[in-house]
Write an enzyme that holds these catalytic residues in place. Structure first.
Site, PDB file in Angstrom:
ATOM      1  CD  GLU A 100       4.369  -0.822   4.342  1.00 43.60           C
ATOM      2  OE1 GLU A 100       3.689   0.223   4.443  1.00 43.60           O
ATOM      3  OE2 GLU A 100       4.162  -1.701   3.496  1.00 43.60           O
ATOM      4  CE  LYS A 105      -4.960  -6.704   0.646  1.00 39.64           C
ATOM      5  NZ  LYS A 105      -3.893  -5.750   0.943  1.00 39.64           N
TER       6      LYS A 105
END
Ligand code: PSU
Ligand code: MN
Length: 297
Positions: A19, A153
């Site tokens: 990406e 995260k």
């Protein structure tokens, strides 16, 4: 009225999608060209072919060439493009850096089944003043692509993200781990549906599961042990980064890049080094998986 041009397919054998939001918005701009080159080399070394995904002047491309990628990295204000605003970029003729969700959509369109990235989006902790759930999660349920990631995260709610993946019928598998990793940290409280210690067996599961369901698979690859950040530093850095971002007027899809930028600064580059290390490791694992999948989609 001109129609929207079709996605340009420049994939080779055993493609691994990459990406561009990670490169354009996730790390400092001056680190991006070297990382892109390294990821390509790592993927080729493992018997696969890189396919960088992005939008250049309104054309969706799976397999950007160096000039196109260079243009995206150098251009100011390249929009972060998820599935919702993908059509806006295509129709408007703008550049676009694709997130996990739009990269999956475009990869699936041309039959790419493996995608290596850093972290996936998830359920935000309410930090951004509004309900905020990444479009990555629905995309994982909609396209037959295995996404190799170091998890979520902890600026996101990891357990809530795990629950939504289950609701959306997305299997979460661990490569040599029992835990959905927390990006800079190898473990979290959230678990996986299955653990694989052997790449061949994992690739065989992925191949049959993608074909069986038409949905995606989350392949968890924890950050290499030598690059893991210790939990105490991480929590301190995150607190500082979040409070700095809270003082600015940031919302929606700008939150993650803003917090990442602050983290790289607060940690004096430690989070950036860890980020680069885990992406390289995911590219290597993605390439190994791709090299084991039969060529035709
Ligand atoms: N997590 C990271 N680095 C990133 C991203 C996520 O550690 O660069 C990017 C990916 O492109 C992911 C996107 O798909 O952020 C999710 O953004 P949002 O939360 O706006 O959906
Ligand atoms: Mn969001």
């Amino acid at each position: 009225m001109p129609g929207t041009p079709r996605t340009i397919n420049r994939t080779g054998e055993h493609p691994v999608a990459l990406e561009t939001t990670l490169l354009v918005h996730g790390i400092p701009r001056d680190s991006a060209p070297a990382l892109a080159r390294e990821l390509g080399d790592i993927i080729r070394e493992h018997g696969a072919t890189p396919a960088m995904v992005g939008i250049v002047s309104g054309r969706a491309i799976v397999g950007l060439n160096d000039d196109e990628l260079g243009a995206l990295i150098a251009a100011p204000d390249v929009p972060k493009v998820n599935r919702a605003n993908l059509g806006v970029a295509l129709h408007g003729g703008s550049h676009g850096a694709t997130t996990v969700s739009s990269t999956m959509e475009l990869a699936a369109e041309v039959g790419v089944r493996v995608f290596a990235t850093g972290g996936i989006g998830g359920v935000h902790k309410g930090f951004a003043r509004a309900l905020d759930i990444s479009s990555d999660l629905l995309a994982l349920s909609g396209f037959p692509v295995a996404v190799v990631t170091s998890g979520v995260k902890s600026l996101l709610d990891i357990c809530a993200t795990r629950e939504v993946l289950e609701t959306l019928a997305v299997p979460v598998i661990g490569f040599r781990t029992d835990s959905l990793p927390a990006f800079y940290l190898r473990d979290s409280e959230a678990g996986v549906d299955a653990r694989f210690d052997d790449v061949e067996r994992m690739a065989s599961f992925i191949e049959s599961e993608l074909a069986r369901t038409g949905r995606g698979v989350v392949v968890c690859n924890p950050i290499p042990e030598s690059d893991e950040i210790d939990a105490t530093s991480w929590h301190a850095w995150l607190e500082t980064a979040e409070s700095r971002v809270r003082e600015r007027d940031v919302s929606g899809r700008d939150v993650t890049p803003a917090v990442l930028g602050e983290l790289h600064e607060v940690s004096r580059g430690a989070t950036l080094r860890a980020n680069l290390a885990l992406v390289r490791s995911n590219a290597a694992l993605g390439a190994k998986i791709a090299s084991l999948l039969p060529h035709s989609a």
